[in-house]
Write an enzyme that holds these catalytic residues in place. Structure first.
Site, PDB file in Angstrom:
ATOM      1  N   GLU A 126       0.818  -1.216   0.000  1.00 55.85           N
ATOM      2  CA  GLU A 126       0.000   0.000   0.000  1.00 55.85           C
ATOM      3  C   GLU A 126       0.849   1.263   0.000  1.00 55.85           C
ATOM      4  O   GLU A 126       0.487   2.259  -0.640  1.00 55.85           O
ATOM      5  CB  GLU A 126      -0.950  -0.011   1.192  1.00 55.85           C
TER       6      GLU A 126
ATOM      7  N   HIS B  17      -8.743  -5.950  10.151  1.00 57.07           N
ATOM      8  CA  HIS B  17      -9.609  -5.689   9.006  1.00 57.07           C
ATOM      9  C   HIS B  17     -10.901  -4.972   9.418  1.00 57.07           C
ATOM     10  O   HIS B  17     -11.874  -4.974   8.669  1.00 57.07           O
ATOM     11  CB  HIS B  17      -9.989  -7.001   8.314  1.00 57.07           C
TER      12      HIS B  17
END
Length: 334
Positions: free
Chosen positions: A70, A139
């Site tokens: 990312e 998450h």
């Protein structure tokens, strides 16, 4: 507090949130030959992920699936945007953006100011947030307020597919970096999405339900939670007004303050954490700027100040629910 701006007739089509995203991307691709999408699992990891495949086939040279780094592809996408390529970067689950914070905070958020306005940053960052049934702490984050504390980034929180389309189309016409937060449980949710061009101005809240007894300000998935709570309370003759800010930056403070001036009571319902969360900031604004309107103390419904495990009982304990929102409204009505 308009619901949105349309050009042309008001034709709508029933579709889920994921289809609304695809519909919006298709418009963006046709409109701008430089528009690019970069990211993995753009429509989540559930069955709705398959709805992205026809778009991939249509625009194979403008949809990129990067390595799972990312930090690297956030910097790449930001650089492309600064060079004039309007870029939509799906950064995945919100907590996956943490390795990219250096680029987001030090480059993306500051570029318009540090360049004296010479460098534009038409960069749209898309993050999945929220507790999504057994996905555990890595998450399940909702870091909206972390990024709210980075001046220079505009923040939008759609609560439906139609809102995604309207807010995304507005983001496409801006030269500032924009963060769009999608709750992971929204992808399959259906609503009536305007066809053709449709925009929702940033900084204009929506009154999702009118009421006179108490105001509930909610965002993203929790708008639906607040609406369920309002339906329950209506059976007990408690009339709740539900306000969806739709954007945090800019924030429509007037819509919130006007509603509280009418009802005299405020409950915030949001999936960010209780400490320094969206609800906490809205409560602070009302306490500071609308205190004389209040008939009762403000009550916040928010995620508990704790990590989230994968256990369903723990998830249910920490997240906002209709039942918790009902209890909060009854508390301000007491």
């Amino acid at each position: 507090m308009c619901s949105g701006r349309r050009t042309g007739p008001m034709a709508t089509r029933r579709m889920n949130y994921a289809d609304a995203m695809v519909d919006t991307f298709r418009i963006c691709f046709k409109e701008d030959p430089h528009f690019t999408v970069i990211g993995n699992e753009v429509l989540g990891i559930g069955p709705t992920r398959l709805q992205f495949e026809p778009l991939q086939a249509e625009y194979p040279d403008r949809i990129y699936f990067p390595p799972t780094s990312e930090a690297a592809f956030t910097a790449l996408a930001a650089g492309a945007a600064m060079c004039g390529h309007r870029t939509f970067a799906h950064l995945g689950v919100a907590s996956f953006t943490y390795p990219a914070v250096s680029s987001i905070a030090n480059e993306v958020a500051t570029i318009r100011l540090s360049s004296g306005g010479r460098i534009k940053a038409p960069f749209i960052m898309h993050l999945n947030h929220g507790v999504v049934m057994g996905t555990s702490s890595q998450h399940s984050e909702s870091p909206q307020c972390m990024y709210w504390n980075l001046p220079g980034i505009e923040i939008a929180l759609p609560s439906s597919g139609s809102e995604f389309k309207g807010l995304m189309r507005t983001a496409m016409n801006r030269d500032n970096p924009v963060m769009l937060f999608t709750h992971g449980l929204l992808y399959h949710v259906e609503d009536d999405v305007p066809e053709g061009e449709y925009t929702i101005p940033f900084g204009q809240a929506a009154v999702k339900r009118k009421g006179k007894d108490a105001t509930v300000v909610a965002t993203s998935l929790t708008v639906g939670v607040a609406m369920q709570a309002a339906d329950i309370l209506a059976k007990e003759n408690i009339d709740v007004e539900v306000i969806d800010p739709r954007t945090l930056v800019p924030l429509d403070k007037k819509a919130i303050l006007d509603s509280v001036a009418k009802t005299g009571r405020l409950v915030t319902a949001d999936e960010t954490r209780l400490n320094c969360g969206v609800g906490s900031e809205i409560a602070a604004i009302v306490a500071e700027e609308g205190f004389r309107s209040l008939k009762a103390p403000i009550v916040r419904v928010a995620r508990a100040q704790a990590p989230v495990s994968a256990a369903p009982t723990h998830e249910a304990y920490v997240i906002p629910t209709p039942e918790k929102t009902v209890a909060a409204v009854k508390k301000v009505m007491a």
